[in-house]
Design a protein around this motif. Structure first.
Motif, mmCIF file in Angstrom:
data_model
loop_
_atom_site.group_PDB
_atom_site.id
_atom_site.type_symbol
_atom_site.label_atom_id
_atom_site.label_comp_id
_atom_site.label_asym_id
_atom_site.label_seq_id
_atom_site.Cartn_x
_atom_site.Cartn_y
_atom_site.Cartn_z
ATOM 1 N N GLY A 91 -84.753 56.044 60.851
ATOM 2 C CA GLY A 91 -84.418 57.364 60.283
ATOM 3 C C GLY A 91 -82.940 57.698 60.418
ATOM 4 N N LEU A 92 -82.097 56.670 60.591
ATOM 5 C CA LEU A 92 -80.666 56.938 60.720
ATOM 6 C C LEU A 92 -80.114 57.491 59.406
ATOM 7 C CD1 LEU A 92 -80.984 55.504 63.380
ATOM 8 C CD2 LEU A 92 -78.915 54.256 62.915
ATOM 9 N N GLN A 93 -79.070 58.280 59.540
ATOM 10 C CA GLN A 93 -78.501 58.919 58.351
ATOM 11 C C GLN A 93 -77.007 58.715 58.315
ATOM 12 O OE1 GLN A 93 -79.833 62.935 58.525
ATOM 13 N NE2 GLN A 93 -81.954 62.344 58.068
ATOM 14 N N LYS A 94 -76.441 59.091 57.185
ATOM 15 C CA LYS A 94 -74.990 58.959 56.994
ATOM 16 C C LYS A 94 -74.239 59.575 58.183
ATOM 17 C CE LYS A 94 -71.707 60.046 53.257
ATOM 18 N NZ LYS A 94 -70.780 59.056 53.571
ATOM 19 N N GLY A 95 -73.303 58.812 58.725
ATOM 20 C CA GLY A 95 -72.484 59.324 59.821
ATOM 21 C C GLY A 95 -73.071 59.055 61.194
ATOM 22 N N ASP A 96 -74.348 58.674 61.277
ATOM 23 C CA ASP A 96 -74.903 58.325 62.593
ATOM 24 C C ASP A 96 -74.211 57.055 63.097
ATOM 25 O OD1 ASP A 96 -76.676 60.401 62.771
ATOM 26 O OD2 ASP A 96 -78.399 59.274 62.002
ATOM 27 N N GLY A 97 -74.083 56.956 64.411
ATOM 28 C CA GLY A 97 -73.403 55.785 64.984
ATOM 29 C C GLY A 97 -74.406 54.749 65.481
ATOM 30 N N VAL A 98 -74.072 53.478 65.278
ATOM 31 C CA VAL A 98 -74.876 52.397 65.848
ATOM 32 C C VAL A 98 -73.939 51.543 66.693
ATOM 33 C CG1 VAL A 98 -76.394 50.443 65.393
ATOM 34 C CG2 VAL A 98 -76.367 52.365 63.796
ATOM 35 N N CYS A 105 -70.750 38.857 63.229
ATOM 36 C CA CYS A 105 -70.382 38.388 61.894
ATOM 37 C C CYS A 105 -70.706 39.514 60.917
ATOM 38 C CB CYS A 105 -71.113 37.102 61.538
ATOM 39 S SG CYS A 105 -72.889 37.264 61.476
ATOM 40 N N ALA A 106 -70.151 39.401 59.727
ATOM 41 C CA ALA A 106 -70.259 40.496 58.752
ATOM 42 C C ALA A 106 -71.707 40.840 58.433
ATOM 43 C CB ALA A 106 -69.519 40.113 57.471
ATOM 44 N N SER A 107 -72.582 39.808 58.414
ATOM 45 C CA SER A 107 -73.956 40.097 57.990
ATOM 46 C C SER A 107 -74.715 40.931 59.022
ATOM 47 C CB SER A 107 -74.706 38.806 57.661
ATOM 48 O OG SER A 107 -74.623 37.924 58.729
ATOM 49 N N MET A 108 -74.152 41.131 60.204
ATOM 50 C CA MET A 108 -74.770 42.045 61.169
ATOM 51 C C MET A 108 -74.324 43.485 60.898
ATOM 52 S SD MET A 108 -73.868 39.613 64.389
ATOM 53 C CE MET A 108 -74.117 40.791 65.695
ATOM 54 N N ILE A 109 -73.105 43.645 60.380
ATOM 55 C CA ILE A 109 -72.536 44.995 60.248
ATOM 56 C C ILE A 109 -72.854 45.609 58.882
ATOM 57 C CG2 ILE A 109 -70.406 46.367 60.522
ATOM 58 C CD1 ILE A 109 -71.010 44.604 62.978
ATOM 59 N N GLU A 110 -72.810 44.771 57.857
ATOM 60 C CA GLU A 110 -72.980 45.289 56.493
ATOM 61 C C GLU A 110 -74.289 46.056 56.275
ATOM 62 O OE1 GLU A 110 -70.100 42.284 53.978
ATOM 63 O OE2 GLU A 110 -72.190 41.718 54.275
ATOM 64 N N PRO A 111 -75.406 45.679 56.934
ATOM 65 C CA PRO A 111 -76.657 46.415 56.688
ATOM 66 C C PRO A 111 -76.582 47.903 57.033
ATOM 67 C CG PRO A 111 -77.120 44.333 57.793
ATOM 68 C CD PRO A 111 -75.632 44.492 57.778
ATOM 69 N N LEU A 112 -75.621 48.305 57.873
ATOM 70 C CA LEU A 112 -75.532 49.735 58.217
ATOM 71 C C LEU A 112 -75.241 50.567 56.970
ATOM 72 C CD1 LEU A 112 -73.592 49.921 61.609
ATOM 73 C CD2 LEU A 112 -75.857 49.067 61.119
ATOM 74 N N SER A 113 -74.666 49.908 55.972
ATOM 75 C CA SER A 113 -74.273 50.633 54.760
ATOM 76 C C SER A 113 -75.487 51.170 53.993
ATOM 77 C CB SER A 113 -73.441 49.737 53.853
ATOM 78 O OG SER A 113 -74.240 48.653 53.410
ATOM 79 N N VAL A 114 -76.698 50.673 54.245
ATOM 80 C CA VAL A 114 -77.857 51.175 53.480
ATOM 81 C C VAL A 114 -78.078 52.664 53.690
ATOM 82 C CG1 VAL A 114 -79.255 49.109 53.114
ATOM 83 C CG2 VAL A 114 -79.534 50.417 55.224
ATOM 84 N N VAL A 115 -77.704 53.157 54.860
ATOM 85 C CA VAL A 115 -77.860 54.603 55.064
ATOM 86 C C VAL A 115 -76.507 55.278 55.292
ATOM 87 C CG1 VAL A 115 -80.193 54.380 56.031
ATOM 88 C CG2 VAL A 115 -78.217 54.386 57.570
ATOM 89 N N GLY A 116 -75.436 54.508 55.314
ATOM 90 C CA GLY A 116 -74.114 55.082 55.590
ATOM 91 C C GLY A 116 -73.877 55.306 57.076
ATOM 92 N N ALA A 117 -74.573 54.529 57.938
ATOM 93 C CA ALA A 117 -74.320 54.648 59.388
ATOM 94 C C ALA A 117 -72.997 53.955 59.730
ATOM 95 C CB ALA A 117 -75.466 54.027 60.173
ATOM 96 N N GLU A 118 -72.445 54.337 60.877
ATOM 97 C CA GLU A 118 -71.125 53.822 61.287
ATOM 98 C C GLU A 118 -71.257 52.859 62.448
ATOM 99 O OE1 GLU A 118 -68.254 54.622 60.085
ATOM 100 O OE2 GLU A 118 -68.859 56.269 58.773
ATOM 101 N N PRO A 119 -70.562 51.708 62.426
ATOM 102 C CA PRO A 119 -70.578 50.850 63.607
ATOM 103 C C PRO A 119 -69.653 51.430 64.692
ATOM 104 C CG PRO A 119 -69.171 49.881 61.917
ATOM 105 C CD PRO A 119 -69.722 51.164 61.348
ATOM 106 N N VAL A 120 -70.133 51.428 65.923
ATOM 107 C CA VAL A 120 -69.291 51.811 67.066
ATOM 108 C C VAL A 120 -69.255 50.552 67.927
ATOM 109 C CG1 VAL A 120 -69.083 53.338 69.070
ATOM 110 C CG2 VAL A 120 -70.148 54.188 66.951
ATOM 111 N N PHE A 121 -68.111 49.888 67.981
ATOM 112 C CA PHE A 121 -68.087 48.563 68.595
ATOM 113 C C PHE A 121 -67.991 48.648 70.113
ATOM 114 C CE2 PHE A 121 -66.719 47.814 64.232
ATOM 115 C CZ PHE A 121 -67.625 46.807 63.895
ATOM 116 N N TYR A 122 -68.822 47.857 70.783
ATOM 117 C CA TYR A 122 -68.783 47.811 72.247
ATOM 118 C C TYR A 122 -68.348 46.424 72.713
ATOM 119 C CZ TYR A 122 -73.444 45.583 71.953
ATOM 120 O OH TYR A 122 -74.480 44.744 71.667
ATOM 121 N N ARG A 123 -67.901 46.390 73.964
ATOM 122 C CA ARG A 123 -67.342 45.148 74.523
ATOM 123 C C ARG A 123 -68.417 44.223 75.073
ATOM 124 N NH1 ARG A 123 -61.713 46.676 77.635
ATOM 125 N NH2 ARG A 123 -60.692 47.497 75.774
ATOM 126 N N ILE A 124 -68.070 42.963 75.138
ATOM 127 C CA ILE A 124 -68.943 41.992 75.790
ATOM 128 C C ILE A 124 -68.185 41.354 76.956
ATOM 129 C CG2 ILE A 124 -70.406 41.426 73.803
ATOM 130 C CD1 ILE A 124 -68.474 38.938 73.497
#
Ligand SMILES: Cc1ncc(COP(=O)(O)O)c(C=O)c1O
Length: 430
Positions: A91-98, A105-124
């Motif tokens: 139920g994520l929506q535009k502007g929600d952070g993941v 790789c790009a194919s992990m990040i691009e799916p967020l675009s289906v709802v307009g969610a934003e990636p928030v990058f964390y460290r490893i």
């Protein structure tokens, strides 16, 4: 907004792709044609499992759990579409952070675009585990979920992560693209998340597939349709020809060749695939793997060929061979200068996806490996443009120094020996 990165010559490469791009600048040519590629030999050993008749022969081995044991499953065409479904069903929506790993790789990040969610990058951390302190510092009211990747088959500390997510009130998506099989503390990978996703073609000899695992309480309807029969048949047939090109399926080669011949004759095409027809690859130029996500494909089912093959091949053989091959690579590359295996131990609960090697001077070694036709990938070579060296210093280093070699179940002893000899010679020559 989730920006779709613009491809540069250095980005023309996906996390699935064994080749990297080095562009050549030709003096005297105009700016639009100045960047051309160079030809490298295509690896004569397959980077991903091809289909062989041996694939159906079980091996005596301990049974391993897989993501299929983690909960109810939906089968789509690729792991990226399973991520997109997880994001949507949460139920994520535009502007929600993941919260997304800075090593990706790009194919992990691009799916967020289906709802307009934003990636928030964390460290490893250096061992590719999640830096939970950093994750904690990135929590804001708009952050609703975290995606955790079990890189190369080695699980994240799942119990601690589950506890963290419960405490923070965010959902956990387990990214099992590299860990189709395996346990963590006796439970199957994929069973700790609110959702889990997997990418069967990284483990099984199939051309497509994506797995979404969800908790049984999540009963929302997902309606998917099949690809039309001619394209599904063509995809399956191309995969059989591809397997034949790598020297597999010899016993049924006349049948495959005949069907191929008839099909091409009907289309008036000359192209043939054979053992001697694995053509050199042009690397370079401006095409890119970013932008591979096609939201329409979310609605498609995994093909019947891939579903049947995944069901029929011997899992025990896949697991036993992958573990054995990983250990053979560990031993074969022992003592090489200026490099180190990222995971020098293979824990009992792990079924590896690939063999990641840290190379001190990868910029120099990589072209040599390419010229020697070594099958390889560089996961995370190109990071999302919103990130830089300060986002996660470890990810930037991994991006520049890490290369992965196959350890899949279809590799023969001879092929593994060849891979080891070629890697040794590329590193010895540097
Ligand atoms: C860690 C990881 N997650 C997700 C994906 C997406 O999987 P797929 O290629 O099946 O879309 C990939 C692809 O390589 C991956 O490496």
């Amino acid at each position: 907004m989730l920006r779709n990165p613009v491809s540069t010559p250095q980005q023309a490469h996906s996390c699935n792709d064994r080749k990297t791009i080095r562009s050549l600048t030709v003096p005297g040519l105009g700016p639009n044609v100045a960047k051309i590629g160079r030809l490298i030999p295509a690896p004569d050993i397959s980077i991903e499992p091809v289909l062989s008749l041996g694939a159906f022969m079980p091996t005596a081995a301990t049974r391993f759990n897989s993501v299929l044991d983690a909960g109810p499953v939906v089968k789509v065409t690729a792991g990226r579409y399973a991520i997109a479904w997880a994001i949507k069903l949460l139920g994520l929506q535009k502007g929600d952070g993941v919260l997304m790993p800075a090593f990706h790789c790009a194919s992990m990040i691009e799916p967020l675009s289906v709802v307009g969610a934003e990636p928030v990058f964390y460290r490893i951390n250096d061992d590719l585990t999640i830096d939970l302190d950093d994750v904690r510092s990135k929590l804001t009211p708009s952050v609703k979920a975290i995606l955790a990747t079990h890189y190369f088959g080695f699980p994240q500390p799942l119990a601690a992560l589950r506890e963290f997510c419960d405490g923070a009130g965010i959902a956990l998506i387990e990214d099992c693209a590299h860990s189709f099989f395996g346990n963590f503390a006796g439970r199957p990978v994929g069973s700790y998340g609110d959702f889990a996703i997997a990418s069967p073609r990284k483990f099984f000899p199939v051309p497509d597939g994506g797995i979404l695992v969800r908790r049984s309480e999540n009963t929302s309807t997902i309606s998917l349709s099949s690809a039309d029969f001619p394209s599904a048949a063509k995809q399956a047939f191309n995969f059989l020809e591809h397997s034949l090109a790598y020297g597999r399926l010899f016993a049924i080669a006349p049948i495959i060749n005949l069907i191929g011949y008839l099909g091409r004759a009907a289309r008036g095409s000359q192209k043939n695939v054979g053992l001697d027809k694995i053509e050199p690859i042009l690397v370079g130029g401006d095409s890119g793997a970013f932008g591979d996500f096609d939201a329409a494909l979310m609605l498609k089912k995994m093909s019947g060929f891939s579903r049947l093959t995944c069901g029929a091949v011997a899992k025990s053989r896949m697991i036993a061979h992958r573990r054995k091959n990983y250990i053979k690579l560990l031993r074969g590359l022992e003592g090489l200068p200026r490099c180190r295996p990222l995971f020098p131990e293979l824990p009992a609960e792990v079924v590896p996806h690939m063999f990641p090697l840290w190379v001190d001077d990868l910029d120099t070694v990589f072209p040599k490996l390419e010229d020697l036709a070594v099958p390889m990938q560089r996961f995370g070579q190109f990071l999302w443009p919103d990130t830089d060296g300060t986002t996660c210093p470890v990810s930037s280093e991994m991006s520049r120094h890490l290369v992965q070699f196959p350890c899949h179940q279809e590799l023969t002893e001879r092929e593994l020996d060849t891979i080891i000899t070629r890697i040794r010679s590329a590193l010895d020559a540097s």
